[in-house]
Design a protein around this motif. Structure first.
Motif, PDB file in Angstrom:
ATOM      1  N   GLU A   1       0.308   5.742   0.037  1.00  0.00           N
ATOM      2  CA  GLU A   1      -0.583   6.899  -0.005  1.00  0.00           C
ATOM      3  C   GLU A   1       0.227   8.182   0.147  1.00  0.00           C
ATOM      4  O   GLU A   1       1.285   8.196   0.770  1.00  0.00           O
TER       5      GLU A   1
ATOM      6  N   LYS B   1       0.854  -1.191   0.000  1.00  0.00           N
ATOM      7  CA  LYS B   1       0.000   0.000   0.000  1.00  0.00           C
ATOM      8  C   LYS B   1       0.887   1.236   0.000  1.00  0.00           C
ATOM      9  O   LYS B   1       1.955   1.251   0.617  1.00  0.00           O
TER      10      LYS B   1
ATOM     11  N   TRP C   1      -4.723  -5.754   3.726  1.00  0.00           N
ATOM     12  CA  TRP C   1      -4.982  -6.915   2.887  1.00  0.00           C
ATOM     13  C   TRP C   1      -5.202  -8.153   3.752  1.00  0.00           C
ATOM     14  O   TRP C   1      -4.837  -8.195   4.930  1.00  0.00           O
TER      15      TRP C   1
ATOM     16  N   PHE D   1      -4.917   3.535   5.578  1.00  0.00           N
ATOM     17  CA  PHE D   1      -4.729   2.356   4.740  1.00  0.00           C
ATOM     18  C   PHE D   1      -5.798   1.304   5.031  1.00  0.00           C
ATOM     19  O   PHE D   1      -6.149   1.071   6.197  1.00  0.00           O
TER      20      PHE D   1
END
Length: 281
Positions: free
Chosen positions: A225, A223, A248, A245
């Motif tokens: 951002e 991830k 997963w 976030f």
């Protein structure tokens, strides 16, 4: 610009994790060691499990990340503090059509690599490709060229961020950063990027160019951002922000770390810092 080509370069010569129960609203604060001098150089690898020559580059990144080349990068005297390089591996998705769908591949990372192709005036997207500090690139298996590129790359002070990690739910993670950038940012601005990477990924590849091989991957970005954009900031001024976030399946904080870096509009990197995720988060 010439028509873009895709290439998988040749150079001569998974197990899933169980998630710990999370009751919600868990939090932990972490202060990373800030190097007295300049921070590490960001090394980005664009890779794919569907590319035959990527596994060798992935192994090189694993060795680089654990410090196997630190003394060579520093000139053999072992001087300096902290690691001279910070590694992030982005798995692209444009080789998925060849028979093996990379479980860590993402179109988001393909778009990032495409942006570097344009910023560095290249004609070809290929794997494995290394990008050093957002300013130069090379084929991912070229060890000597890589170490030379890291040693010659511009370096910048690491931010003095303190990180707070929170789990509002079992499926989400918040990373809050507070501290001085330790470098001046002008009116053109820079983005503060936060990436979560995962180590110790092992996958038995059943199809494609790597059929029958057991593939091992570290520093894989799961991830990323943009926390915020900063402009007209002095080196001592404190900056704060939070990145959110969605996690997963199989997330395991023991296998993950957080990388923070500043980049400009051309994706050139100016400052880096890393954190280990707390075990209790």
């Amino acid at each position: 610009m010439a028509r873009r080509l895709f290439a998988c370069f040749c150079v001569k010569k998974s197990s899933s994790s169980t998630t710990k129960p999370v009751s919600g609203n868990n939090s932990a604060a972490v202060s990373a060691d800030v190097p007295a001098g300049d921070g590490p150089v960001l090394v980005q690898l664009f890779s794919s499990q569907g590319c035959k020559t990527s596994p060798a580059a992935e192994m090189l990144m694993s060795r680089l990340g654990r410090g196997d080349f630190d003394s060579q990068i520093r000139g053999g005297d072992g001087g300096g503090s902290g690691s001279p390089a910070m590694v992030l591996v982005f798995h692209v998705d444009y080789w998925d059509y060849k028979g093996w769908k990379d479980p860590y591949g993402s179109s988001q990372w393909t778009v990032r690599q495409k942006a570097y192709v344009e910023a560095l005036n290249l004609d070809t997207m290929f794997t494995p490709q290394l990008v050093i500090q957002g300013r130069s690139q090379l084929i991912g298996n070229e060890e000597e060229t890589l170490l030379k590129s890291i040693s010659e790359a511009p370096r910048f002070p690491s931010p003095a961020f303190r990180a707070t990690f929170q789990r509002p739910t079992s499926e989400t993670l918040q990373v809050s950063l507070t501290g001085a950038l330790r470098m001046k940012v002008d009116g053109n601005g820079m983005d503060i990027m936060v990436a979560i990477y995962e180590n110790g990924l092992v996958k038995d590849c059943a199809r494609g160019e790597n059929e029958g091989r057991m593939l091992s991957n570290d520093y894989v970005v799961r991830k990323m951002e943009k926390m915020c954009t900063v402009k007209d900031i002095t080196r001592k001024k404190s900056v704060s922000g939070t990145a959110h976030f969605t996690l997963w399946d199989g997330f395991n904080s023991n296998k993950c770390g957080v990388a923070v870096f500043l980049q400009n509009s051309s994706l050139q990197v100016f400052s880096t810092q890393s954190f280990k995720l707390p075990d209790e988060i």
